[in-house]
Design an enzyme around this catalytic site. Structure first.
Site, PDB file in Angstrom:
ATOM      1  CE  LYS A  22      -1.390   2.192   3.611  1.00 17.75           C
ATOM      2  NZ  LYS A  22      -2.041   2.957   4.688  1.00 17.75           N
ATOM      3  CG  ASN A  23       2.720   2.499   3.509  1.00 18.17           C
ATOM      4  OD1 ASN A  23       1.629   3.044   3.462  1.00 18.17           O
ATOM      5  ND2 ASN A  23       3.221   1.993   4.628  1.00 18.17           N
ATOM      6  NE  ARG A 121       0.789  10.738  10.296  1.00 20.94           N
ATOM      7  CZ  ARG A 121       0.342   9.769   9.489  1.00 20.94           C
ATOM      8  NH1 ARG A 121       1.206   8.985   8.880  1.00 20.94           N
ATOM      9  NH2 ARG A 121      -0.940   9.581   9.302  1.00 20.94           N
ATOM     10  CG  ASP A 307       3.425   1.934   9.575  1.00 22.00           C
ATOM     11  OD1 ASP A 307       3.048   2.784  10.408  1.00 22.00           O
ATOM     12  OD2 ASP A 307       3.397   2.137   8.345  1.00 22.00           O
TER      13      ASP A 307
END
Length: 419
Positions: A22-23, A121, A307
């Site tokens: 996904k990233n 963030r 993560d």
């Protein structure tokens, strides 16, 4: 939002195949906006965040087809460079379309981003980088507008922190600034950065040094179409590996890139987990006892990934002693700890450090997911706890884990999704 009902304890066995990253897919989809011709992406995971990015590309005027892990993106005939708030608020990665749109069409507007609640963030690094590339930045009513103001021959951008998103955003934007030589110092070194650079180079751009702390981008006039296969999702792979170890299971994880998970493997081996590489992309994971206590420091790649921090804390919650997990990336990323205590876990948090006192058993509980990775951690806790666990507000787990219910069921888990 829905919930996942998990029956435990269970010992995971069998095999599971890892999906595309996904990233990696998200920034590459954003970078496809640079291309003047069709882009074909393979091994794209079927996730909520991917569909959100596809909606954003469609809103920008692209024609996008997505089926069976293949995304086909045709460039816009009538481009729209004002991306609506309703889409951008859903996830942080959507902000990375601002630079590519502004680079290609001279001006673009995107809302300030949303996404998981895992700590502050800010997008300051992104905006400062775009300004050094020659864009003017204006923020009004939560909308960021970037407009090409002047051509820059050379831009040297030193990031205060190796931010993955900022590195990707600056690198992608700089790729089609014809005649501009961009140097990114203290760049993020994640495998997803390398994958993005490979895609950009296949599209006719010139990016050097991705995967190191210094990236150079030599801007080209335009990018053409290409075919690119997304790398495996190292966070999904790591989550299943941790789940198998936590349940004292014995199972095979397929389709991963072992080189992307060295830090995790080192931690698990030090805690007593057996990891055997069966093939280039296949690992057997087995564990026959409670883990040994360990100390982990969460740092940017190639360090232990943030993560996987919530998941590894669950694993250590049943260790034979006291473990320490120091979080240096998002120091406030411990919202899952309160929920883990509901299982009977003994965890103290202070100033970015979690002290995990191993207990003999956890008990099933009603808990709520606070973010994507916390949701995965709570599911793992349910797998090792005695009795029934209900992970509520869990739909965000589908942002990052393709077919998670089916994959865990194939590993002998007793798990059900309820709306």
């Amino acid at each position: 939002m829905g919930k996942l009902i998990v029956e435990g304890p269970v010992r995971l066995t069998g095999s599971v195949r890892v999906s595309g990253s996904k990233n990696s897919a998200l920034p590459i989809l954003a970078a496809a906006l640079l291309c003047d011709e069709r882009v074909v992406l393979e091994n794209v995971p079927n996730l909520m965040d991917i569909h959100t990015m596809i909606e954003i590309l469609s809103a920008a005027g692209c024609r996008v087809f997505f089926e069976n892990g293949v995304a086909i993106i045709d460039p816009p005939t009538n481009p729209c460079t004002d991306i609506p708030y309703e889409l951008v608020r859903k996830m942080r990665a959507s902000f990375n379309v601002l630079g590519p749109l502004a680079a290609k069409f001279q001006k673009a507007s995107v809302s300030l981003p949303g996404g998981c609640s895992i700590g502050v963030r800010p997008v300051d690094y992104h905006l400062e980088g775009l300004q050094k590339l020659g864009f003017s930045i204006k923020i009004e009513h939560g909308i960021v507008t970037a407009e090409m103001e002047k051509k820059i021959d050379e831009a040297i951008i030193s990031l205060p922190f190796p931010s993955v998103g900022a590195t990707e955003h600056i690198m992608t934007t700089a790729a089609i600034l014809d005649g501009t030589h961009t140097v990114i110092e203290n760049a993020a070194m994640e495998p997803e950065i390398e994958d993005l650079a490979i895609f950009l180079n296949r599209a006719g751009c010139r990016v050097l040094g991705a995967g190191t702390k210094r990236i150079e981008v030599f801007g080209v006039k335009k990018a053409h179409g290409c075919i690119h296969k997304i790398i495996p999702d190292r966070i999904e792979a790591g989550t299943y590996i941790i789940a198998i170890a936590a349940t004292m299971g014995d199972a095979i994880v397929e389709g991963l890139d072992v080189s992307h998970l060295i830090s995790l493997f080192d931690v698990l081996k030090n805690s007593g987990v057996s990891l055997s590489q069966l093939d280039r992309d296949k690992v057997r994971v087995s564990m026959d006892r409670r883990p040994d206590p360990i100390k982990i420091q969460v740092t940017p790649y190639p360090g232990f990934p943030t993560d996987l921090q919530p998941q590894i804390i669950v694993f250590l919650s049943k260790a034979q002693g006291t473990s320490t997990v120091i979080e240096t990336v998002f120091k406030s990323r411990f919202q899952h700890v309160d929920e883990l205590r509901r299982f009977g876990a003994k965890i103290e948090v202070s100033d970015g450090t979690a002290i995990v006192y191993g207990v003999e058993r956890l008990s099933g509980a009603q808990v709520s997911a606070t973010d994507l990775r916390a949701a995965a951690a709570l599911v793992i806790a349910g797998l090792i706890a005695n009795g029934t666990t209900s992970v509520n507000e869990v739909d965000q787990i589908f942002r990052g884990y393709e077919d998670i219910v089916q994959k865990l069921s194939n590993l002998s888990a007793v798990i059900e999704y309820q709306k």
